[in-house]
Design an enzyme around this catalytic site. Structure first.
Site, PDB file in Angstrom:
ATOM      1  N   SER A 221      14.744  32.949  -8.942  1.00  0.00           N
ATOM      2  CA  SER A 221      15.738  32.839  -7.857  1.00  0.00           C
ATOM      3  C   SER A 221      16.702  31.671  -8.084  1.00  0.00           C
ATOM      4  CB  SER A 221      15.049  32.711  -6.496  1.00  0.00           C
ATOM      5  OG  SER A 221      14.064  31.710  -6.511  1.00  0.00           O
TER       6      SER A 221
ATOM      7  N   HIS B 251       7.615  37.344  -8.584  1.00  0.00           N
ATOM      8  CA  HIS B 251       8.184  36.100  -8.032  1.00  0.00           C
ATOM      9  C   HIS B 251       7.839  36.050  -6.535  1.00  0.00           C
ATOM     10  CE1 HIS B 251      10.662  32.644  -7.708  1.00  0.00           C
ATOM     11  NE2 HIS B 251      11.870  33.183  -7.674  1.00  0.00           N
TER      12      HIS B 251
ATOM     13  N   HIS C 298       0.898  31.179 -13.444  1.00  0.00           N
ATOM     14  CA  HIS C 298       2.249  30.614 -13.315  1.00  0.00           C
ATOM     15  C   HIS C 298       2.872  30.454 -14.695  1.00  0.00           C
ATOM     16  CE1 HIS C 298       5.566  28.036 -12.036  1.00  0.00           C
ATOM     17  NE2 HIS C 298       5.351  28.543 -10.846  1.00  0.00           N
TER      18      HIS C 298
ATOM     19  N   ARG D  46       1.432  23.037  -3.968  1.00  0.00           N
ATOM     20  CA  ARG D  46       1.900  23.736  -2.757  1.00  0.00           C
ATOM     21  C   ARG D  46       0.754  24.546  -2.161  1.00  0.00           C
ATOM     22  NH1 ARG D  46       6.894  26.848  -5.384  1.00  0.00           N
ATOM     23  NH2 ARG D  46       5.172  27.350  -6.816  1.00  0.00           N
TER      24      ARG D  46
ATOM     25  N   ASP E  10       1.847  31.290  -3.487  1.00  0.00           N
ATOM     26  CA  ASP E  10       1.773  32.550  -2.740  1.00  0.00           C
ATOM     27  C   ASP E  10       0.342  32.963  -2.382  1.00  0.00           C
ATOM     28  OD1 ASP E  10       4.582  32.974  -2.843  1.00  0.00           O
ATOM     29  OD2 ASP E  10       4.365  33.556  -4.937  1.00  0.00           O
TER      30      ASP E  10
HETATM   31  N1  NMX Z   1      -3.493  38.425 -13.123  1.00  0.00           N
HETATM   32  C1  NMX Z   1      -3.647  39.194 -14.217  1.00  0.00           C
HETATM   33  N2  NMX Z   1      -3.036  38.959 -15.385  1.00  0.00           N
HETATM   34  C2  NMX Z   1      -2.269  37.872 -15.447  1.00  0.00           C
HETATM   35  C3  NMX Z   1      -2.083  37.004 -14.368  1.00  0.00           C
HETATM   36  C4  NMX Z   1      -2.726  37.314 -13.160  1.00  0.00           C
HETATM   37  N3  NMX Z   1      -2.565  36.584 -12.059  1.00  0.00           N
HETATM   38  N4  NMX Z   1      -1.243  36.013 -14.736  1.00  0.00           N
HETATM   39  C5  NMX Z   1      -0.915  36.270 -16.029  1.00  0.00           C
HETATM   40  N5  NMX Z   1      -1.527  37.383 -16.451  1.00  0.00           N
HETATM   41  C6  NMX Z   1      -1.357  38.064 -17.728  1.00  0.00           C
HETATM   42  C7  NMX Z   1       0.101  38.438 -17.903  1.00  0.00           C
HETATM   43  O1  NMX Z   1       0.410  39.627 -17.190  1.00  0.00           O
HETATM   44  C8  NMX Z   1       0.209  38.561 -19.404  1.00  0.00           C
HETATM   45  O2  NMX Z   1      -0.341  39.801 -19.775  1.00  0.00           O
HETATM   46  P1  NMX Z   1       0.266  40.647 -21.022  1.00  0.00           P
HETATM   47  O3  NMX Z   1       0.037  39.786 -22.219  1.00  0.00           O
HETATM   48  O4  NMX Z   1      -0.534  41.905 -20.995  1.00  0.00           O
HETATM   49  O5  NMX Z   1       1.709  40.847 -20.733  1.00  0.00           O
HETATM   50  C9  NMX Z   1      -0.726  37.453 -19.884  1.00  0.00           C
HETATM   51  O6  NMX Z   1      -1.622  37.180 -18.800  1.00  0.00           O
HETATM   52  C10 NMX Z   1      -0.011  36.163 -20.268  1.00  0.00           C
HETATM   53  O7  NMX Z   1       0.816  35.774 -19.189  1.00  0.00           O
HETATM   54  P2  NMX Z   1       1.118  34.229 -18.856  1.00  0.00           P
HETATM   55  O8  NMX Z   1       1.837  33.664 -20.057  1.00  0.00           O
HETATM   56  O9  NMX Z   1      -0.102  33.536 -18.414  1.00  0.00           O
HETATM   57  O10 NMX Z   1       2.049  34.358 -17.585  1.00  0.00           O
HETATM   58  P3  NMX Z   1       3.642  34.498 -17.498  1.00  0.00           P
HETATM   59  O11 NMX Z   1       4.249  33.141 -17.679  1.00  0.00           O
HETATM   60  O12 NMX Z   1       4.148  35.568 -18.394  1.00  0.00           O
HETATM   61  O13 NMX Z   1       3.817  35.021 -16.011  1.00  0.00           O
HETATM   62  C11 NMX Z   1       3.340  35.063 -13.672  1.00  0.00           C
HETATM   63  C12 NMX Z   1       3.643  34.186 -14.885  1.00  0.00           C
HETATM   64  C13 NMX Z   1       3.393  34.198 -12.430  1.00  0.00           C
HETATM   65  C14 NMX Z   1       4.411  36.152 -13.588  1.00  0.00           C
HETATM   66  C15 NMX Z   1       1.925  35.696 -13.841  1.00  0.00           C
HETATM   67  O14 NMX Z   1       0.952  34.678 -13.858  1.00  0.00           O
HETATM   68  C16 NMX Z   1       1.602  36.698 -12.757  1.00  0.00           C
HETATM   69  O15 NMX Z   1       1.967  37.884 -12.905  1.00  0.00           O
HETATM   70  N6  NMX Z   1       0.916  36.280 -11.638  1.00  0.00           N
HETATM   71  C17 NMX Z   1       0.654  37.161 -10.525  1.00  0.00           C
HETATM   72  C18 NMX Z   1       1.920  37.320  -9.663  1.00  0.00           C
HETATM   73  C19 NMX Z   1       2.234  36.060  -8.902  1.00  0.00           C
HETATM   74  O16 NMX Z   1       1.383  35.433  -8.268  1.00  0.00           O
HETATM   75  N7  NMX Z   1       3.522  35.671  -8.920  1.00  0.00           N
HETATM   76  C20 NMX Z   1       4.002  34.547  -8.103  1.00  0.00           C
HETATM   77  C21 NMX Z   1       4.434  33.317  -8.908  1.00  0.00           C
HETATM   78  C22 NMX Z   1       4.927  32.248  -7.996  1.00  0.00           C
HETATM   79  N8  NMX Z   1       6.184  32.621  -7.300  1.00  0.00           N
HETATM   80  O17 NMX Z   1       6.286  32.577  -6.131  1.00  0.00           O
HETATM   81  O18 NMX Z   1       7.162  32.997  -8.008  1.00  0.00           O
HETATM   82  C1  MLT Z   2       8.812  29.324  -7.618  1.00  0.00           C
HETATM   83  O1  MLT Z   2       8.563  28.645  -6.611  1.00  0.00           O
HETATM   84  O2  MLT Z   2       9.975  29.578  -7.941  1.00  0.00           O
HETATM   85  C2  MLT Z   2       7.680  29.939  -8.360  1.00  0.00           C
HETATM   86  O3  MLT Z   2       6.548  29.117  -8.387  1.00  0.00           O
HETATM   87  C3  MLT Z   2       8.042  30.484  -9.698  1.00  0.00           C
HETATM   88  C4  MLT Z   2       8.426  29.512 -10.783  1.00  0.00           C
HETATM   89  O4  MLT Z   2       8.483  28.303 -10.606  1.00  0.00           O
HETATM   90  O5  MLT Z   2       8.654  30.028 -11.899  1.00  0.00           O
END
Ligand code: NMX
Ligand code: MLT
Length: 435
Positions: free
Chosen positions: A242, A272, A318, A327, A373
């Site tokens: 964002s 996100h 994350h 947070r 979240d």
């Molecule tokens: N559950 C299952 N798998 C996960 C999770 C999780 N919570 N977090 C990461 N992975 C997987 C990810 O999908 C990836 O799989 P693949 O290799 O098959 O593509 C692998 O682990 C490596 O990912 P990372 O490097 O650890 O994470 P990345 O930096 O790519 O993504 C998020 C970060 C936040 C997108 C990821 O941790 C996620 O999908 N979390 C769940 C959704 C979430 O809570 N999002 C909110 C973030 C905060 N916000 O408000 O923005």
């Molecule tokens: C945010 O607050 O924007 C989320 O934690 C996602 C991020 O920092 O990448």
């Protein structure tokens, strides 16, 4: 007291000199290598953006202008009788790097209340949305439509000089933040059918007015929760979807309404901001499958079943953080103080004890710890705001603070159009052929 705009007018020339000096001394230095993996890998870790309001440390979490969340809770002005920081103070801090006086924070409450009214046609746009349209889509449409009255867009058409860009950007940003409670309240009442919107109370703070527009003005603890909620969700450095989107779109000199409307569309994605809605859906599903007070074993099985069906555990992991999000901790402490016996809070606490080990065992996520979240929805639910499709709107109201602060500085510092270089896979192969 000195107004925020007056203080900024003093700070901007100094910061322009500061940036000139940084560029003169370090301009040709490299941060390090860029790897092909980073180009394919969502630019993770790529140093590419200037963002002054906050910086994220992978271990420690966010600092707003150098201050941790507990420091902000201690230092920023509070409402009379309240103990959580006023987001007004946080906005002042994000913009100036300085902790405002109580009078300065109050002047922002008054200024925002005075600017809060929506143009009638924006009210009509919201009222015409079918209640089946997701609140985030309604939110982004309404914010985009505010561009109708943008001071920046008008000044640009009239030929404003580059040096003056920040002034109308500041005015638009203040209008944007001020109008969000009326937009959010209107969407909430339309979609969930909870009656007519009250008027803004010009003697009260921003969070009270937002709570009141949602129908929770009489719950002081909910108002306190919103003060904390907006503060901690406001900013998370510049690379999150964002914030980066807002900065990128703003770099085309699209006004703050267009830029932040784009931010909201990114925030509406499930990886996100929409994750706060996903967490609640996931918790509800868990509850329906394993009951309100499940054994550790049952929780573990449920988490595995999520992973085994190829889904993410929402609220965990994350892109930058490698420890529990402060947070999350701030919200946990709020719950321990205000709702220690709430069954959903206890369930969230139980998951915190179990999910990280499961994610570590699954071996993919680089960070097995909870993010912001994982906790927010349970607090809102406790006070009766049970409609999880609305949760990301509250994240969006908060994120406007951080995005707006940087948009003002970007225009003040004359930030150029963002335009990084892209490559095709073919070009990448050729580039490294025989290397
Ligand atoms: N559950 C299952 N798998 C996960 C999770 C999780 N919570 N977090 C990461 N992975 C997987 C990810 O999908 C990836 O799989 P693949 O290799 O098959 O593509 C692998 O682990 C490596 O990912 P990372 O490097 O650890 O994470 P990345 O930096 O790519 O993504 C998020 C970060 C936040 C997108 C990821 O941790 C996620 O999908 N979390 C769940 C959704 C979430 O809570 N999002 C909110 C973030 C905060 N916000 O408000 O923005
Ligand atoms: C945010 O607050 O924007 C989320 O934690 C996602 C991020 O920092 O990448």
């Amino acid at each position: 007291p000195q107004t925020l705009k007056e203080r900024l007018a003093e700070l901007i020339p100094k910061e322009i000199e500061n940036v000139k000096a940084i560029k003169a001394e370090h301009g040709k230095k490299a941060f390090g290598q860029v790897t092909v993996d980073q180009v394919y890998g969502g630019m993770r870790g790529l140093p590419a953006l200037l963002w002054d309001g906050s910086v994220l440390d992978a271990e420690e979490g966010i600092r707003f202008r150098g201050k941790t969340i507990p420091e902000c809770q201690a230092l920023l002005p509070k409402a009379p009788g309240g103990s959580e920081p006023l987001p007004e103070g946080l906005f002042w801090l994000l913009l100036t790097g300085e902790v405002p006086t109580e009078a300065q924070a109050k002047s922002l409450s008054e200024d925002w209340a005075a600017r809060a009214t929506l143009p009638e046609f924006v009210e009509e746009i919201i009222d015409r949305c079918p209640p089946t349209l997701h609140p985030m889509s309604q939110f982004s449409m309404a914010v985009t439509a505010l561009n109708h009255d943008s001071a920046f867009a008008k000044a640009y058409q009239e030929g404003i000089s580059k040096k003056e860009y920040w002034g109308p950007t500041f005015e638009d940003s203040m209008d944007l933040i001020a109008k969000l409670p009326n937009i959010a309240g209107r969407i909430y009442r339309n979609v969930f059918g909870s009656g007519k919107l009250p008027a803004i109370d010009k003697t009260k703070d921003y969070s009270y007015n937002l709570a009141n527009l949602l129908g929770f003005g009489d719950k002081e603890a909910f108002v306190e929760l919103l003060r904390l909620y907006i503060t901690i969700h406001s900013d998370h450095e510049g690379g999150n979807v964002s914030a980066h989107t807002g900065k990128l779109v703003g770099s085309a000199l699209s006004d703050p309404f267009l830029a932040f409307g784009a931010s909201l569309n990114g925030l509406a994605g499930p990886l996100h901001g929409l994750a706060n809605q996903e967490v609640l859906l996931w918790l509800m599903k868990m509850k329906s499958q394993v009951g309100e007070n499940p054994s550790d074993e049952k929780v573990k099985e449920y988490i595995w079943s999520t992973l085994n069906s190829g889904q993410v555990v929402p609220g965990y992991g994350h892109a930058v953080l490698r420890k529990t999000d402060p947070r999350y901790t701030a919200q946990r402490e709020f719950a321990q103080k205000h709702l220690p016996d709430d069954p959903m809070f206890k369930l969230v606490g139980k998951i915190y004890n179990i999910a990280p080990d499961v994610l570590l065992e699954a071996g993919k996520a680089k960070n097995p710890w909870p993010n912001v979240d994982a906790h927010s929805g349970v607090l809102l639910t406790y006070y009766g705001l049970t409609q999880m499709q609305f949760y990301t709107v509250l994240f969006g109201v908060s994120r406007a603070f951080g995005v707006a602060a940087q948009l003002i500085w970007d225009r003040a510092l004359g930030a150029p159009l963002e335009r990084p270089k892209s490559y095709s896979s073919e070009a990448i192969k050729k580039m490294f052929a025989n290397k």
